[in-house]
Enzyme design. Sequence first.
Site, PDB file in Angstrom:
ATOM      1  N   LYS A 272       0.709  -1.403   0.018  1.00 27.13           N
ATOM      2  CA  LYS A 272      -0.250   0.017  -0.109  1.00 27.13           C
ATOM      3  C   LYS A 272       0.766   1.314   0.037  1.00 27.13           C
ATOM      4  O   LYS A 272       0.855   2.055  -0.778  1.00 27.13           O
ATOM      5  CB  LYS A 272      -0.901  -0.057   1.206  1.00 27.13           C
ATOM      6  CG  LYS A 272      -1.584   1.365   1.346  1.00 27.13           C
ATOM      7  CD  LYS A 272      -2.205   1.592   2.631  1.00 27.13           C
ATOM      8  CE  LYS A 272      -2.022   3.178   2.722  1.00 27.13           C
ATOM      9  NZ  LYS A 272      -2.126   3.553   4.088  1.00 27.13           N
TER      10      LYS A 272
ATOM     11  N   ASP B 102      -6.242  -0.147   0.724  1.00 26.58           N
ATOM     12  CA  ASP B 102      -6.224  -0.240   2.326  1.00 26.58           C
ATOM     13  C   ASP B 102      -7.660  -0.732   2.998  1.00 26.58           C
ATOM     14  O   ASP B 102      -8.553  -1.048   1.716  1.00 26.58           O
ATOM     15  CB  ASP B 102      -5.938   0.967   3.148  1.00 26.58           C
ATOM     16  CG  ASP B 102      -6.769   2.170   2.772  1.00 26.58           C
ATOM     17  OD1 ASP B 102      -7.756   1.723   2.094  1.00 26.58           O
ATOM     18  OD2 ASP B 102      -6.439   3.282   3.286  1.00 26.58           O
TER      19      ASP B 102
END
Length: 399
Positions: free
Chosen positions: A267, A286
């Site tokens: 991420k 996320d």
Amino acid sequence: MWRSLSCAKSELRLDLTLACGQSFRWRETAEGHWTGVMAGRVWTLTQTDDTLWYHVYKDQGMQQEGCDSKRGAGVSLQMENRSDKSFKGALKKEEQEEPVAVTSVQDTEEEEDMLRDYFQLNVKLGDLYEEWGAADPHFKCIADVFTGVRMLRQDPTECLFSFICTSNNHISRIQGMVERLCQALGAPLCQLDQTSYHNFPSLSALADNSVEACLRNLGFGYRARFLQQSAKQILDTHGLQWLDGLRGVSYVQARDALRTLPGVGTKVADCVCLMSLDKGEAVPIDTHVWQIAKRDYNYASGNAQKSITDKLHRDIGDFFRKLWGPYAGWAQSVLFCADLKKFQKLKEMPDLKQPLKEEKGGGEMRVAYKKTKIKTEENETVKAMKSKSVGHKKAKVSD
């Protein structure tokens, strides 16, 4: 001196772009005025419907000329609460009265180029919104209100080390951490209204052996070690220009290279790729974005998986890349912004249009609209799921 460049709000909205969690260095210091550090300079930005206005403060050596707290307050606050029309007129009058010698032509051109580069104004956002809306009725609904959400083109070092701080964190706390990092390790720039502004720390400053203990004392916890070790690894293994050089390689190469650094998962790597390395196809995933995918796109809605694996991250990214195309990361940022708690009031505007139903006819899909507050689009699958479980609650982000 205030300077300006033509830029419609449909192409850039400062209030959304600067506060949606891309950069953590901007604050609204007066109504509609945003002050922050970019490219080693302190800026105040504001806008009217068709113009972006900016003021650049000089560094510490020029403090008496334009960077003391008294002048800072005057520059950043004097236009507060004026209408667009009167504000524009006042600025034009001010420009006529200010001596030209305040800034050189070379400085003016350089700073305008910096601003255009930072906001990537060469990318025509209105055209992209049209493409995304044509491919995605849900995006079209959101885009009616959340116009002008652009991706910033940040300095790669600042972007990387800011996002290492985002692990298990929320926007307001990250802002505080990044500010303390700059105050502790960055070079001072100037002081405005009793607020000191510092440049982002250099790689060499971050890599110093004393940094971890310093940052732990400032409340960084386990992130302190990641910051110091990542900076040291970059300098020892790759060199000062390595991060900037990742702009010239493919998205996958850049992402995988970043993931070799301590504290950098998929991420964070995708955030850095998207927000500083020119990889518009990077889609950071996320739990918040996963909820958007499930709730609004019925993506793997029956999947009971509770954590985001590398495979899930890749699969959701591929889903959105197929839907939105090579600037998928930009489109995702619009939906992310629209789901932030701080912006929910914008969804209650009376003229917001919401898809009511889809009708097929004449080979085309027609979408009927009604004026209402945005709600989650429910299809039969989602309704069935709600009857069996607590359903998909609206994702929340603390801010």
